[in-house]
Every structure is written in C-alpha cells, then in structure tokens.
Write an enzyme that holds these catalytic residues in place. Structure first.
Site, PDB file in Angstrom:
ATOM      1  N   TYR A  47       0.853  -1.194   0.000  1.00 55.57           N
ATOM      2  CA  TYR A  47       0.000   0.000   0.000  1.00 55.57           C
ATOM      3  C   TYR A  47       0.889   1.243   0.000  1.00 55.57           C
ATOM      4  CZ  TYR A  47      -5.042  -0.110   0.094  1.00 55.57           C
ATOM      5  OH  TYR A  47      -6.343  -0.165  -0.287  1.00 55.57           O
ATOM      6  N   GLU A  49      -0.493   4.835  -0.588  1.00 57.37           N
ATOM      7  CA  GLU A  49      -1.269   6.055  -0.877  1.00 57.37           C
ATOM      8  C   GLU A  49      -0.387   7.280  -0.699  1.00 57.37           C
ATOM      9  OE1 GLU A  49      -4.838   6.036   1.440  1.00 57.37           O
ATOM     10  OE2 GLU A  49      -5.795   4.554   0.157  1.00 57.37           O
ATOM     11  N   ASP A 193      -4.894  13.755 -25.689  1.00 48.30           N
ATOM     12  CA  ASP A 193      -4.951  12.351 -25.255  1.00 48.30           C
ATOM     13  C   ASP A 193      -4.276  11.532 -26.354  1.00 48.30           C
ATOM     14  OD1 ASP A 193      -5.526   9.708 -24.764  1.00 48.30           O
ATOM     15  OD2 ASP A 193      -7.622  10.046 -24.227  1.00 48.30           O
ATOM     16  N   THR A 219      -2.571   6.200 -22.318  1.00 51.44           N
ATOM     17  CA  THR A 219      -2.509   4.877 -21.713  1.00 51.44           C
ATOM     18  C   THR A 219      -1.087   4.375 -21.918  1.00 51.44           C
ATOM     19  OG1 THR A 219      -3.274   3.929 -23.798  1.00 51.44           O
ATOM     20  CG2 THR A 219      -4.925   4.247 -22.090  1.00 51.44           C
ATOM     21  N   LYS A 222      -0.790   0.507 -25.157  1.00 55.71           N
ATOM     22  CA  LYS A 222      -1.066   0.390 -26.592  1.00 55.71           C
ATOM     23  C   LYS A 222       0.280   0.408 -27.334  1.00 55.71           C
ATOM     24  CE  LYS A 222      -5.746   2.223 -26.246  1.00 55.71           C
ATOM     25  NZ  LYS A 222      -6.011   2.987 -25.035  1.00 55.71           N
ATOM     26  N   ARG A 228      -1.203  -2.484 -18.636  1.00 56.36           N
ATOM     27  CA  ARG A 228      -2.435  -1.698 -18.752  1.00 56.36           C
ATOM     28  C   ARG A 228      -2.400  -0.587 -17.710  1.00 56.36           C
ATOM     29  NH1 ARG A 228      -5.155  -4.480 -22.149  1.00 56.36           N
ATOM     30  NH2 ARG A 228      -6.783  -2.919 -22.226  1.00 56.36           N
TER      31      ARG A 228
END
Ligand code: DSN
Length: 426
Positions: A47, A49, A193, A219, A222, A228
């Site tokens: 974790y 954060e 984008d 992203t 691709k 991903r």
C-alpha cells in the site's frame, strides 16, 4: 495453498489463443517478459497512498524508488517537465484532468465519438458526458479528416473551457499547433490524449503535442507496449489560471492540482507493481530496439492500408499516418456489418474490432466499419511484406462470410503463420 487450476487452465487457454491468432486490435499489444515479471511481482503487496516521499504508509522506501524511476523515465521519453504515473487507466487519467480543469456543468469539447473520439471525451454514458457539458468537433464527410477551421467555429460558438485532441479511431496526425491557437483564442486549456499513437510520438514519428498542449494524457499499454494503465504529463508546469492558492497563500501549480485529482480525488492506493512495469516499459521505449519496432509498426500500417485499398476496400481518409486504419465495409460489402465481420474473423483466429465509421448509417452495436492496427502483430515479428498476406486472409473470410469450410481453412493458415512466433519477438 492448493493451486487454482480452474483459473490457471483458463489463463493457459488465453495464452494459446493469443499465440495462435493474428491480433489486429489497434489498442492491444504484447508486453516483454520483464514487463510481465514486474507486474507479477511482490510490489502488488504494498500500500502506498500518496506520492514518493509523501506517503500515508510506512515501508514505502523501495516503491518510492520504482515510482520515481517511472516518472523520470517517462519525462525523458516525452521531454516532459512533470508526470503522474498513478492513473489506473487512460479513462482515469482523463477523469482527473477534467476534474482539475472543469466544474460540473462546464463546457468542454472533444472529437465526436462516432467520428473516432473516445468514451471519456464526452460520451453521454461516461462521467465526462454526465458531469460536464460536452460539445463535439468532427471529421469532414468527404475526406474523413478533421477540418480545423470547422473546429475553430465550434470553439468560438460554444466557448469550451477545455479542448481535447486525440482519438481512438483516427488514422491521421494531429495539428497540435493549430489546436493551441484555437484554445488560446478562447482562453481554454488544451489537453492531448495520445493513448493510441504515444509510442510514435515519443520516438518523433508524429507531431509532438508536448510544446503545445497544456496537459497530455496517455494509456501505457497500446503502442507504448507497457502494462495496462494511464499517466498524465505536462511539457511545462504552470500556475493555475483560476487563482487557486495553497494553504500558505501561494499560487497553486497545475501539477499540484493534477496530483490531488488523481489521489485522493479519484483513486486510492496506487498499483505499485503496475507502476514498476510502466518503468520497465518506458526504459524499453527509450532503446534503439524499440525505435526499430515502432518504425516497423508504422511501416506495417502503411503496407496494410495499401493492401486493403488494392482489394477495393474504403479506408477512411484514404490512408494512415499512424498504427491503425478504419475500414468502411459498405463500399465492398454493403450488407455485411462490422459486427458480423468481427464475429466471423474471430472464427478464423483473426481479431479485429467492429467500429463506427464517420456518418455511419448503423448503430454502435452493429456498425459499418472495422478498425485494424499493427502494434501487436509487429511485436510478434511480422514485417511489411507479410501485411498483404494478412489482408488476403481477411478478405477471404469476409468474401465467404457464411462458408465455414473456407473459414476453417483460413484459421489453419493463420495458426500455421503464427505457430513459430513468440508473443514478443523484440
Ligand atoms: N481506447 C479504446 C480503444 O481504442 O480500444 C479503449 O478504451
């Protein structure tokens, strides 16, 4: 613990499906072994954060370093001054930008979804279209290319606070300089984008949005051939234009606003295993080997486009600058929908996706078009001279859409063609 054979048998079936077929979905790719290794590592247990050196949990001294490496590498790759590598996806990255730049109900502008735009650029069923007032620009019916004069007219009329450039199914390059001039005329923020062509942009095969866009999202899975995920960048950080200040009364930088929008705005704990895999992928993208790969992606797309045109298919805009093309089936096969073509090609182990074409007469569920892209087959090692063979196989299937004997024969050829190729040959 007993091995979960039910799941691992399915994963093995998926591995076989990927290995034996021709993958032409423009947004998919095959990552390297080391990207996969980082994703399946112990970092998934952590974790974290917050951001490097500003976490809400102890024990982050190692993941601080992996995340910082991902940030530094992607900044080098795109010549960006700032990056946030935590967005879980491109849609999350876009959501964070919209939340940073707009208030609910504000107007923003993106490319019409049915002309190649993305769900998160203002579709009425996505948070972008539900929370904000989305207006659209379009491509020209005759050319299939964006007309920037018309875009400017829409911008001057609707006065969006944010303009988004970039698409999911547009095969041409973008005029970022012109878009910035349009944005400046109305005091709008310009967001690019670049999810689809990011790899081609990074290695300077297409126009660079970084000097012109205030904010760039992408992203990572691709053309960038990473895990991903998503990310947000700025060529140059800037003072927010809305007069927002820090608790100390200093003007807030855009980077602070974007960081807060990602966490705690829309996400909790970052996926540190995925971020480490992003770092590996960015390192690969900086290599000479990747430069050769991404050039081959573009070459393969051009060669594939010619092969479709030669067989009488209508390619939207009559060509491609990037890694994909959009085919309007109506010219050659007026009765065959994109959906039927997709489903039948799957039977021959060729994967494409049905896609709306601009000014489509059919719905998004049936469509008149298919979208085809070369990043994944290029990763498998296919070269430009093999594109004609692939299009011949596609044509054979679509020309014999109800003939299972032909389809089975094509499947056999596809499996043979791919049998000796690793998923990632680079
Ligand atoms: N961007 C979509 C695609 O191109 O497939 C996925 O969201």
């Amino acid at each position: 613990m007993k091995r979960d054979n039910q799941i691992f048998d399915l994963i093995e079936q998926e591995r076989r499906r990927q290995t034996s077929g021709i993958e032409l979905i423009a947004s998919e790719n095959f990552v390297s072994e080391q990207v996969m290794e980082a994703m399946g590592s112990v970092l998934t247990n952590k974790y974290a954060e917050g951001y490097p050196n500003k976490r809400y949990y102890g024990g982050c001294q190692i993941v601080d370093q992996t995340e910082q490496l991902a940030i530094e590498r992607v900044k080098t790759l795109f010549n960006a001054e700032w990056a946030n590598v935590q967005p879980h996806s491109g849609a999350q990255a876009n959501m964070a930008v919209l939340m940073s730049c707009l208030k609910p109900g504000d107007v923003f502008m993106g490319l019409d979804l049915s002309h190649g735009g993305h769900l998160s650029h203002g579709s009425p069923v996505n948070s972008s279209g539900i929370l904000y007032h989305a207006v659209a620009y379009a491509v020209e019916e005759e050319t299939g290319i964006i007309n920037y004069d018309r875009m400017e007219e829409v911008a001057l009329r609707e006065r969006p606070k944010l303009i988004i450039g970039g698409a999911s199914a547009y095969s041409r390059d973008w005029d970022w300089k012109r878009m910035r001039a349009i944005a400046d005329k109305i005091g709008a923020i310009l967001m690019g984008d670049i999810s689809h062509p990011a790899g081609l942009i990074a290695r300077k095969l297409l126009n660079d949005p970084m000097p012109y866009c205030h904010i760039v999202t992408t992203t990572t899975h691709k053309t960038l051939r990473g895990p991903r995920g998503g990310l947000i960048m700025m060529g140059k950080d800037f003072v927010n234009p809305w007069g927002l200040t820090t608790p100390k009364g200093e003007p807030k930088m855009m980077s602070q606003i974007l960081d807060s929008a990602v966490f705690p705005g829309i996400q909790g704990g970052p996926l540190e295993h995925v971020i480490a895999a992003k770092a590996v992928a960015f390192g690969e993208c900086l290599s000479d080997n990747y430069l050769a790969y991404i050039k081959q992606v573009q070459l393969n797309a051009q060669s594939m486009c010619q092969a479709f045109l030669k067989r009488g298919y209508k390619v939207i805009s009559d060509g491609t600058d990037n890694h994909l093309m959009l085919i309007d089936l109506r010219t050659k096969f007026p009765d065959i929908t994109g959906k039927l073509a997709e489903n039948t090609l799957v039977k021959a182990d060729i994967t494409i996706n049905k896609n709306m074409v601009p000014f489509d007469s059919r719905t998004p569920f049936s469509t008149s078009g298919i979208r085809v892209g070369t990043p994944a087959i290029t990763s498998r090692g296919l070269k430009e001279h093999e594109m004609d063979d692939i299009v011949a196989l596609i044509d054979e299937v679509i020309s014999n859409i109800e003939d299972n004997t032909v389809i089975e024969k094509v499947a056999g050829k596809v499996n043979e063609m791919m049998s000796f190729r690793p998923l990632n040959a680079w």
